[in-house]
Design a protein around this motif. Structure first.
Motif, PDB file in Angstrom:
ATOM      1  N   LEU A   5       0.718  -1.178  -0.068  1.00 26.09           N
ATOM      2  CA  LEU A   5      -0.044   0.104  -0.079  1.00 26.09           C
ATOM      3  C   LEU A   5       1.000   1.139  -0.020  1.00 26.09           C
ATOM      4  N   VAL A   6       0.463   2.270  -0.627  1.00 23.23           N
ATOM      5  CA  VAL A   6       0.906   3.612  -0.647  1.00 23.23           C
ATOM      6  C   VAL A   6      -0.175   4.837   0.123  1.00 23.23           C
ATOM      7  N   ILE A   7       0.354   5.680   0.746  1.00 21.69           N
ATOM      8  CA  ILE A   7      -0.532   6.496   1.229  1.00 21.69           C
ATOM      9  C   ILE A   7      -0.258   8.195   0.876  1.00 21.69           C
ATOM     10  N   GLY A   8      -1.146   8.778   0.406  1.00 19.59           N
ATOM     11  CA  GLY A   8      -0.999  10.170  -0.116  1.00 19.59           C
ATOM     12  C   GLY A   8      -1.774  11.131   0.569  1.00 19.59           C
ATOM     13  N   VAL A   9      -1.341  12.189   1.163  1.00 21.25           N
ATOM     14  CA  VAL A   9      -1.960  13.188   1.919  1.00 21.25           C
ATOM     15  C   VAL A   9      -2.187  14.519   1.345  1.00 21.25           C
ATOM     16  N   ASP A  10      -3.201  15.197   1.169  1.00 20.27           N
ATOM     17  CA  ASP A  10      -3.404  16.437   0.828  1.00 20.27           C
ATOM     18  C   ASP A  10      -3.884  17.427   2.026  1.00 20.27           C
ATOM     19  N   ALA A  57      -9.352   6.325   6.393  1.00 22.47           N
ATOM     20  CA  ALA A  57      -8.727   6.011   4.864  1.00 22.47           C
ATOM     21  C   ALA A  57      -8.022   4.470   4.959  1.00 22.47           C
ATOM     22  N   LEU A  58      -7.635   4.014   6.075  1.00 23.42           N
ATOM     23  CA  LEU A  58      -6.850   2.916   6.187  1.00 23.42           C
ATOM     24  C   LEU A  58      -7.851   1.579   6.357  1.00 23.42           C
ATOM     25  N   GLY A  59      -9.092   2.268   7.093  1.00 23.97           N
ATOM     26  CA  GLY A  59     -10.060   1.081   7.517  1.00 23.97           C
ATOM     27  C   GLY A  59      -9.446   0.024   8.010  1.00 23.97           C
ATOM     28  N   GLY A  60      -9.915  -1.267   7.548  1.00 28.72           N
ATOM     29  CA  GLY A  60      -9.182  -2.463   8.051  1.00 28.72           C
ATOM     30  C   GLY A  60      -7.960  -3.147   7.536  1.00 28.72           C
ATOM     31  N   ALA A  64       1.248  -2.222   8.498  1.00 25.99           N
ATOM     32  CA  ALA A  64       2.437  -3.011   8.052  1.00 25.99           C
ATOM     33  C   ALA A  64       2.468  -2.946   6.590  1.00 25.99           C
ATOM     34  N   ARG A  65       1.464  -3.097   5.915  1.00 18.59           N
ATOM     35  CA  ARG A  65       1.476  -3.150   4.442  1.00 18.59           C
ATOM     36  C   ARG A  65       2.010  -1.930   3.573  1.00 18.59           C
ATOM     37  N   VAL A  66       1.884  -0.787   4.307  1.00 18.29           N
ATOM     38  CA  VAL A  66       2.594   0.376   3.945  1.00 18.29           C
ATOM     39  C   VAL A  66       3.767   0.612   3.416  1.00 18.29           C
ATOM     40  N   VAL A  67       4.301   0.588   2.197  1.00 18.17           N
ATOM     41  CA  VAL A  67       5.666   0.803   1.930  1.00 18.17           C
ATOM     42  C   VAL A  67       6.152   2.217   1.490  1.00 18.17           C
ATOM     43  N   GLY A  92       0.755   1.483  13.245  1.00 12.22           N
ATOM     44  CA  GLY A  92       1.530   0.224  12.660  1.00 12.22           C
ATOM     45  C   GLY A  92       2.320   0.636  11.423  1.00 12.22           C
ATOM     46  N   ILE A  93       2.451   1.642  10.960  1.00 16.46           N
ATOM     47  CA  ILE A  93       3.199   2.025   9.701  1.00 16.46           C
ATOM     48  C   ILE A  93       4.747   2.039   9.812  1.00 16.46           C
ATOM     49  N   PRO A  94       5.439   1.278   8.997  1.00 15.71           N
ATOM     50  CA  PRO A  94       6.717   1.035   9.389  1.00 15.71           C
ATOM     51  C   PRO A  94       7.698   2.451   9.317  1.00 15.71           C
ATOM     52  N   ALA A  95       7.285   3.449   8.553  1.00 16.53           N
ATOM     53  CA  ALA A  95       7.920   4.592   8.435  1.00 16.53           C
ATOM     54  C   ALA A  95       6.993   5.942   8.203  1.00 16.53           C
TER      55      ALA A  95
END
Length: 312
Positions: A5-10, A57-60, A64-67, A92-95
């Protein structure tokens, strides 16, 4: 690819949006919350808004899947990155996220091209030359009091000045006059045009940002043929074209901000003044931030094609 997964924030002055995507561009979550500009609203409030939108947004999905994560933030302050890093860690996001300005994200919302130009007109106005997805030169963006020519605030102030001057001269009413008076006074008009002008002035001075809301009304009056509104929208477009020409050296020009992404006389005139250029319109900025976060993880041959999936 789809398991990461990737996350974007505005994060802006009015709202914060978070997009969660798989690396193939599939959108898996999206949420919005309150203002995320730490300069305008304070660090704690901004972090709380961004964090709330991220959780939703992450929901369930497991953090840990966020890269990769990227946050485009208006009013970025140094303390923001470690504060967001703590929020990311709690989920739980690694970075924590890479943080950059909202200007770059607004540009990426319109094109995958690494080099080009942004022209933004919302409440404020700014142009930026972009190279390698980084801003290298800015023009205007100098604020409501001394700059932002052609912005929503500039348009609204020009309209209010014209209406006040007309009322002071007891000039005949016009569509623009009626729209501005309705916005500020409603049915509580003064006993005379001069009295209405004085009331409008007091309200504008008490909350100057109300002027920016007039921009949509000016465009409406211009569409109805009001000559003063038409003149204001033409002058606004001229200022914006002048601003972008100061920094543009090739590549696409991305139009962003409510004044330029919504159909109307300012957008139409600006596009006419930019004839011969490749002009694009910004789409979803949170998705654009997610695409940029994923950029180096995507096969080079697929990056441009995937851009549209990240920015619906």
């Amino acid at each position: 690819m789809t398991y990461s997964l990737v996350i974007g924030v505005d994060a802006g002055a009015t709202s914060s949006r978070v997009a969660v995507h798989a690396l193939d561009g599939t959108r898996l979550g999206y949420a919005r919350a309150g203002a995320g500009n730490p300069t305008a609203h304070g660090l704690d409030k901004a972090v709380a808004a961004i964090g709330g939108a991220l959780r939703e947004a992450l929901g369930g999905h497991s953090g840990a899947r966020v890269v990769a994560s990227l946050a485009g933030v208006a009013g970025h302050v140094r303390e923001l990155e470690p504060a967001l890093g703590k929020v990311w860690a709690d989920l739980g996001i690694p970075a924590g996220p890479r943080v950059m300005g909202d200007v770059e994200i607004a540009y990426v919302a319109g094109t995958p091209a690494p080099d080009g130009t942004l022209l933004l007109s919302g409440t404020g106005a700014i142009a930026a030359r972009i190279a390698g997805h980084r801003r290298v030169v800015l023009a205007d963006g100098l604020g409501w009091l001394l700059g932002d020519a052609g912005s929503g605030f500039w348009i609204g102030r020009a309209a209010a000045k014209a209406v006040v001057a007309g009322l002071d001269r007891a000039a005949p009413s016009s569509p623009l006059t009626e729209l501005v008076l309705d916005h500020f006074l409603g049915a509580e008009r003064g006993d005379s045009p001069r009295d209405s002008a004085a009331r409008l002035v007091r309200l504008a001075q008490a909350d100057h940002m109300r002027l920016a809301a007039l921009a949509a009304l000016v465009c409406r009056a211009a569409a109805e043929g009001d000559p003063v509104a038409l003149d204001i929208t033409r002058r606004a477009a001229g200022h914006l074209a002048d601003t972008v020409h100061r920094v543009h050296e090739g590549g696409p020009i991305v139009l962003a901000g409510s004044v330029l992404t919504n159909d109307g006389p300012v957008r139409d005139t600006v596009i006419g003044l930019l004839a011969g250029e490749t002009v694009a319109t910004a789409r979803d900025a949170a998705g654009a931030a997610a695409w940029l976060a994923a950029h180096d993880l995507l096969p080079e041959r697929d990056r441009a094609a995937l851009h549209a999936r990240f920015t619906p």
